[in-house]
Structure formats: C-alpha cells, structure tokens
Design a protein around this motif. Structure first.
Motif, PDB file in Angstrom:
ATOM      1  N   ASP A   1     110.375  33.667 -17.896  1.00  0.00           N
ATOM      2  CA  ASP A   1     110.375  33.498 -19.350  1.00  0.00           C
ATOM      3  C   ASP A   1     109.758  34.725 -20.013  1.00  0.00           C
ATOM      4  OD1 ASP A   1     110.812  32.379 -21.782  1.00  0.00           O
ATOM      5  OD2 ASP A   1     109.187  30.925 -21.673  1.00  0.00           O
ATOM      6  N   GLU A   2     110.277  35.059 -21.197  1.00  0.00           N
ATOM      7  CA  GLU A   2     109.761  36.191 -21.970  1.00  0.00           C
ATOM      8  C   GLU A   2     109.799  37.446 -21.132  1.00  0.00           C
ATOM      9  OE1 GLU A   2     109.650  35.371 -24.869  1.00  0.00           O
ATOM     10  OE2 GLU A   2     109.177  33.247 -24.857  1.00  0.00           O
TER      11      GLU A   2
ATOM     12  N   GLY B   1     105.695  31.104 -26.949  1.00  0.00           N
ATOM     13  CA  GLY B   1     106.038  29.854 -26.311  1.00  0.00           C
ATOM     14  C   GLY B   1     105.344  28.593 -26.778  1.00  0.00           C
TER      15      GLY B   1
ATOM     16  N   LYS C   1     115.244  27.761 -25.834  1.00  0.00           N
ATOM     17  CA  LYS C   1     115.566  28.332 -24.530  1.00  0.00           C
ATOM     18  C   LYS C   1     115.011  27.476 -23.398  1.00  0.00           C
ATOM     19  CE  LYS C   1     113.712  32.348 -25.763  1.00  0.00           C
ATOM     20  NZ  LYS C   1     113.572  32.220 -27.221  1.00  0.00           N
ATOM     21  N   THR C   2     113.842  26.853 -23.645  1.00  0.00           N
ATOM     22  CA  THR C   2     113.185  26.132 -22.559  1.00  0.00           C
ATOM     23  C   THR C   2     114.042  24.995 -22.021  1.00  0.00           C
ATOM     24  OG1 THR C   2     111.212  26.524 -23.878  1.00  0.00           O
ATOM     25  CG2 THR C   2     110.946  25.250 -21.880  1.00  0.00           C
TER      26      THR C   2
HETATM   27 MG    MG Z   1     110.022  29.953 -25.264  1.00  0.00          MG
END
Ligand code: MG
Ligand code: ADP
Length: 702
Positions: free
Chosen positions: A407-408, A565, A312-313
């Motif tokens: 994120d998350e 992550g 995803k990053t």
């Molecule tokens: Mg991630």
C-alpha cells in the motif's frame, strides 16, 4: 557488438590526453569510464560570455562578463574578512568580493590594471557586487578575445574542474567524425535510421556537438529551457533507455512462474454481497483487471492508482480473497505502523466472519503476539498477514505466499519491489504483486515511471462524497479556529488537529503535538481530547484510534503519523498547523482523512505568516482543487517529480538531460519508439540502456 574495440562505449577514458589512473579514478565519481561516458556527460547549464556588458547596464541577478579598470582594492574586516575590489568602465562601477584570497592575488589588483570578470551580480542597483567572480587581468589596452559561443557548465567533482571537463569533452567530440578519418572508432547510434526518421530526431553526433558546443548565436533561452531540438533528441533517447529498462523487467516477469488462481470466485462474491455498499464501477473494473492477472501463471505486477478515499483498500481485500480461495497466503505491507494497524483492523473485521485468519506483524511486535504470528504465518494457519516491511525480514517465513500487496507504494522503488518478489518465492513460483498508490499521476507519466508495472486507475469516488471545503487562515486567527472546533464538536462532529514540524525529528514532532494537546485541553475543557504520535506504543495508538473511531473522543491531536490511510468517516473537520511546511501531495493525503462520510467536511490550513511565494501558491492550489491528479501535477511543478514520486530518495529516475515534466510531450512517442526498437533491433536495447543508465543499473537482472 558492444564488445568490439572500435566502439566508443568500450574505449577507456584513459586514451584521452591528460587522463592517467588518478584522474580516471576521480572521473569515476562522475560515472565516467569510457569516451562515450564523456560524451554523455552533458552540460547542466550554459553561460553567455560572448559579450561584455557595460557596468552601468548590469541588472541584479544577471550573470555577466564585465571589463574595466581596477580603482581600489582593500581588505575589510567585518563579520567575515573579505577583499573588496572596486572596478569601473566609464558606464558605471561594480565591486568584486572575495572571501578566500591570498596575498599574491591581492597584490595583483593594482590601481589602473585592466580586468575582465564573469559572475552573477548581487545586491541593489546602487551597490552591485560580484561574489567570487572568475576574472583575468588583461595586458593593458589589449583587446583580449571573447568566447565565441556559449560556455557549457558541467556537473563537476573535486579535482576535476570545468576547464578539464571542457578539454575532455573537446577531445571526445573529435571521435564523432567518420571512423576512418578519426581514430578508427565511432559512436554507434542504437536507434535504427528508420526510427530516427519517423520520430524526426536530430542525428546523434550533431545533437551531441550542439549540446556540448552551442554555436555563436545559439538561442540561449531555448537552451536554458532544455527545449532545443538537439537537447530534445538526447532527452528522447534517455527517456527511451529508462523506459526500455523498465519494460525489460516486465518482460522478464512474463518468463517467471506464479500460481494461477483459477476456479471458484465464491469467496469474493460472497464478501462483496455482504459489504454495506456497492462497489463503484471503477472499483469493479479494476478488480476485474486484477482477477484476470491473478488467473495467469505469471506473476502479476499491477499498480492501482486512486485518489484519496477512492476505496483502494476494499479492492485489495477482494484480491486477497481470490488468493485465499485458491489456498494461498497474502502479505499486505504498509509504510507505517499506524497504517498497518488500521489495515489489520479493517481486514480482521471483513475477513473474520468468513473464517479467515488475519495476523499482524511489525518490527515492534513483541513476545507472545510476535511468536504466535510468526508461527501462524509459517504453518499456514494465517491466510493473511498485515504489517510493515518487517514482514519481509528473514525470520518471517510464509508457508504458501501467493500475493503481496504494497500500500502507498511511492515509498518503494523498483529494486525493492523486485527484491520482495524474489524473497517471497516458493520453489520456481513467485508471488503476485499488487501495489497501490494515492499519489496519482497522469497516464503518460505513469507509463514512464511505472513502465515495469501494469496500471489500473480507480477514477471515481464512492457516491455522496462532498469535496472538502478548504480555507487558509493565519495563526493570528487561532482563537477563532479553536472556537470553530468547539462548535463542530458540540454538534456531534469529530475533528483532527494536525501538528507539523519542518524538523523531521520524531522527538520534536511529538513534543509539539504534546504542547498543542495541553493547550487545547485548557481552552476546550468540555471536549474529550486524544493525542497520537509516533512515540506511543503500538497498542496505545491502536486503543486511541479505536476510541476515536467509536466516537469516544471528540478531537484527535496528531502528528503527521495519520497522513496516510487513516479512515474514520465521522471525522469532518481537520486543522493543519503550519501547512506551509509540507508538500502538496502530503497535504492532500492529510486532508483526505476527512470528507470520507457523506457530511460536508472542512479543512483549515493554519499557516504561520509571512508566507513565501511558493508556499502561498501551494496553499492556493489546495484551496482550489480536491483532485489528486491535478494536485500531484502542481506539486511536481513546484517541487520536481523526483521529490513527489519518491524516486529521488530511491535514486531512480535520475536523468542526465531529460526532465519528466518538461518532456512530458515526448513520453507517448518514447513509448511507441520503444515498441519499434524492440521489433527492429532488440539487440540494441542493452547497449542503449548501458549508455544512459550505466552497466551497474541493469535492473532487469534476476
Ligand atoms: Mg488507503
Ligand atoms: P483509499 O483509496 O484512500 O485507501 P479507503 O480504501 O480507505 O480509501 O476507502 C475510503 C472509505 O470509503 C472507507 O471507509 C471505505 O470503506 C469506503 N468505501 C470504499 N468503497 C466504497 C464504495 N464503493 N461505496 C461507499 N463507500 C466505500
């Protein structure tokens, strides 16, 4: 229309008998203000008091009505003073136990007195007890009347007990008749008749009557499971109300302005070409969806779901480049310092060669670094700012914020997302928003929970990944596990040793990790061992993580700070201590720290016996599956959706009657019904939302 006085949603609860200002204030604690609110205050469960069970037939765990004679009443002075009352009915005997009692009560239990009790039987067959049962002493030999239907049990509050709630609902139900025959007011069904027909729904008044007062012979099991058509009708309407409230947020976003990033995409293309790998088809598809959103003059609100390790990053980085190319700034927000640091490192590595300045800002940034970062953000010199929620504190001012990446996201609620969007506004323009979550959920559920967001799924892992092999071993085999760490590290692999504690206190967690690190250092003197936990300074953590990444450490002992992550592909062994204390989704996240390279990775769940049934089940799920969708679903079954999706903490998705998992089969129909309602009777949407979510939760307000 909702203002008309002949509608139950404006009729104050004080019209009901016995409700004065004092009771009205108490009822407010249950969110009850109107007669409609009383009708929608639904039973949490039912009790069957329609028949008497012979005492000899009572099973432990059963909730029963029993009737018989008092044999003996005595006060025992044990660990806790208690009043024990022995009763029998010819078929057997039981003991009633009271911890709170007064003299008058005690005196009432005369030998030979007839008594009827309702309660849950505890203990073993030979010594069954009812703890604090409801009871009444009967006139001798009288055949007191039994309840004729199941008894509803309502969510109650101090000073408003079951009996008053039953009386209140009884009276409120009388308003459900025809308006002319009943007080001249009516409950409006906000679902048009055509919709009720096509979705084969029970009529609203019938459903409410049934749920509040199930008739004699109502199927208790069906009701207990929440699957009766009357309950399903209400659950359907409730889910619809929630769905519509989120849809409205999405519609309103369409009326807001955002910068449209059109024009050259050279920067992204250049970046992708320079990557040491090809984007997967799924990554490319999702990036395409994001690019399309970003080219529009309305704020994007898109959720990217993808399993741990799906990449995803890098997709987020591509999105950032689209904004930067158009001359806008990007804020990337992570839920923890550690993750923020890690993203900062990745982004710096990726973007510096393209002459793009990335800065870092968290609550812990201090001194010169801090002021330099703030200045670069305000002046526009920093194109990308990475950090925690501190990025959205008052002292941070962006010069031209165009895109916010979260994120998350499961730790942020709808309100927080909206607040962020508004905080980042630039004149009339709002920034685009991209949220990424690693707790992927099935499509139908996502459509409901995240109905305010458009959704994309990265449903493919980069090629060459091998599923992590997972075993569960008891702490008794700790020595063996330590030897396997030794062997793995000797062959050039790297390992994590994760310490968990049920106590969330950071101090205790760190202490546990420190002890473990000391112990492992003793056992494995030849290994280079590092220790990270939440109490280290950011710079220290970063140094350690960097050393581990560079292969200068063999074993990293850590708390769950590394849960999300952290990305170190050479690490291929993970030991998780006391995994029985963590939720499944969290364990899957943790385990996702290995299996990132092409080497076969292993995960050892080092549990503390004996395991509870649920814990055993949880570990079995993890051993059997590497699929985040599957694991999230099982986790929701075991812990409930609110816990897994984080909506319990944010207070969202608290339902009166619906249950996301149980009613999952309704969700597709709910979505279709929402679309129909918006076409047929858009004016009904607001009162429907208010009915179920309350006036205060009208989140669409901007
Ligand atoms: Mg991630
Ligand atoms: P997550 O989705 O869990 O956030 P990351 O973005 O951390 O996953 O990516 C996991 C790892 O996979 C990183 O090392 C990343 O560089 C790598 N990666 C991402 N996309 C690909 C790809 N298409 N091919 C190979 N490796 C990739």
């Amino acid at each position: 229309m909702s203002q008309s006085p002949d509608n139950l949603d404006t009729l104050p609860v004080t019209v009901l008998k016995g409700v004065g200002p004092r009771i009205a204030r108490r009822l407010e604690r249950l969110q009850i203000r109107t007669v409609q609110d009383v009708l929608f205050h639904l039973p949490a469960r039912y009790e069957d008091r329609t028949r008497v069970t012979p005492m000899g037939a009572v099973q432990p765990g059963q909730s029963v009505v029993v009737q018989g004679k008092v044999e003996l009443a005595e006060v025992r002075f044990g660990r806790r003073r208690s009043l024990l009352v022995r009763i029998s009915d010819g078929s057997g005997a039981l003991t009633l136990r009271f911890f709170h009692f007064n003299a008058a009560q005690q005196a009432g239990f005369k030998r030979g007195a007839a008594i009827r009790c309702y309660g849950e039987a505890r203990g073993s067959h030979s010594a069954l007890e009812l703890i604090h049962p409801e009871y009444s002493l009967l006139p001798v030999a009288a055949h007191a009347v039994m309840e004729e239907s199941l008894t509803p049990v309502y969510p109650a509050t101090e000073g408003v007990h079951q009996l008053s709630l039953r009386a209140l609902t009884e009276e409120a139900l009388s308003y459900l008749g025809k308006p002319d025959s009943n007080h001249g007011v009516a409950l409006v069904d906000w679902l048009p008749a055509a919709l009720v027909r096509s979705f084969r729904l029970t009529s609203l008044p019938a459903a409410l009557r049934y749920v509040h007062r199930p008739p004699p012979n109502a199927p208790l099991e069906l009701l207990a499971a929440g699957k009766h058509p009357a309950q399903q009708r209400l659950a359907f309407e409730e889910l619809l109300a929630h769905h519509l409230s989120l849809r409205r947020i999405r519609q309103r976003a369409q009326q807001l302005a955002a910068p449209a990033f059109v024009g050259s995409q050279a920067l992204v293309e250049h970046f992708i070409k320079r990557l040491p790998f090809m984007l997967t088809t799924a990554q490319q598809r999702v990036l395409g969806e994001i690019q399309l959103d970003l080219s529009r003059a309305h704020p994007m609100a898109r959720l990217v779901q993808g399993d741990v390790g799906s990449g995803k990053t890098v997709v987020a980085a591509c999105a950032a480049l689209v904004a930067v190319q158009s001359g806008y700034q990007v804020a990337l927000m992570a839920p923890t310092e550690l993750l923020a640091e890690q993203h900062y490192r990745s982004f710096r590595e990726w973007l510096s060669p393209l002459d793009i300045r990335v800065v870092w800002h968290t609550g812990k940034s201090k001194g010169k670094t801090r002021s330099a970062a703030l200045q670069a953000i305000a002046g526009g010199a920093a194109a990308v700012a990475v950090g925690t929620h501190a990025l959205f504190q008052d002292e941070v001012e962006f010069s031209r914020l165009g895109l916010v990446i979260i994120d998350e996201q499961h730790r942020f609620g709808v309100h927080q997302r909206l607040a962020l969007r508004d905080k980042g506004r630039l004149g009339e323009q709002r920034p685009h928003q991209l949220v990424m979550t690693a707790t992927p959920i099935p499509r139908t559920l996502a459509m409901t929970v995240y109905a305010d967001l458009d959704s994309s799924v990265i449903d493919e892992l980069p090629p060459g990944r091998q599923p992590v092999k997972t075993v569960a071993l008891s702490q008794q085999r700790r020595e063996e596990v330590i030897q396997s760490v030794r062997k793995a590290c000797a062959s050039g692999q790297q390992a994590y040793w994760v310490c968990t504690l049920i106590d969330e206190s950071e101090a205790l967690q760190c202490q546990a990790a420190e002890n473990t690190a000391a112990l492992l250092t003793d056992c494995l003197p030849e290994l280079r061992i590092g220790l990270v936990h939440g109490r280290l300074a950011a710079a220290q953590k970063e140094t350690l993580m960097a050393a581990f990444k560079a292969g200068e450490l063999d074993l990293l002992v850590a708390t769950t700070v590394i849960e999300v992550g952290v990305d170190i592909p050479n690490a291929s062994l993970m030991i998780i201590e006391n995994p029985e204390r963590l939720g499944l989704a969290q364990l899957h996240q943790l385990r996702g720290r290995v299996g990132r390279g092409s080497r076969q990775s292993n995960c050892v769940l080092l549990y503390q016996p004996p395991l509870t049934e649920t814990a055993r089940e949880r570990l079995a799920v993890l051993r059997a599956s590497n699929d985040g969708f599957e694991i999230a679903r099982r986790d929701m079954e075991l812990r409930g959706p609110g816990e897994v999706l984080g909506t319990r903490q944010t207070g969202e998705m608290q339902f009166h009657i619906a249950d996301l998992l149980r009613d999952e089969s309704l969700l597709a129909a709910v979505e279709a019904a929402a679309t129909r309602l918006l076409e047929l009777a858009p004016e009904n949407v607001s009162p429907l939302i208010r009915r179920w979510l309350g006036a205060s939760v009208d989140y669409g307000e901007v």
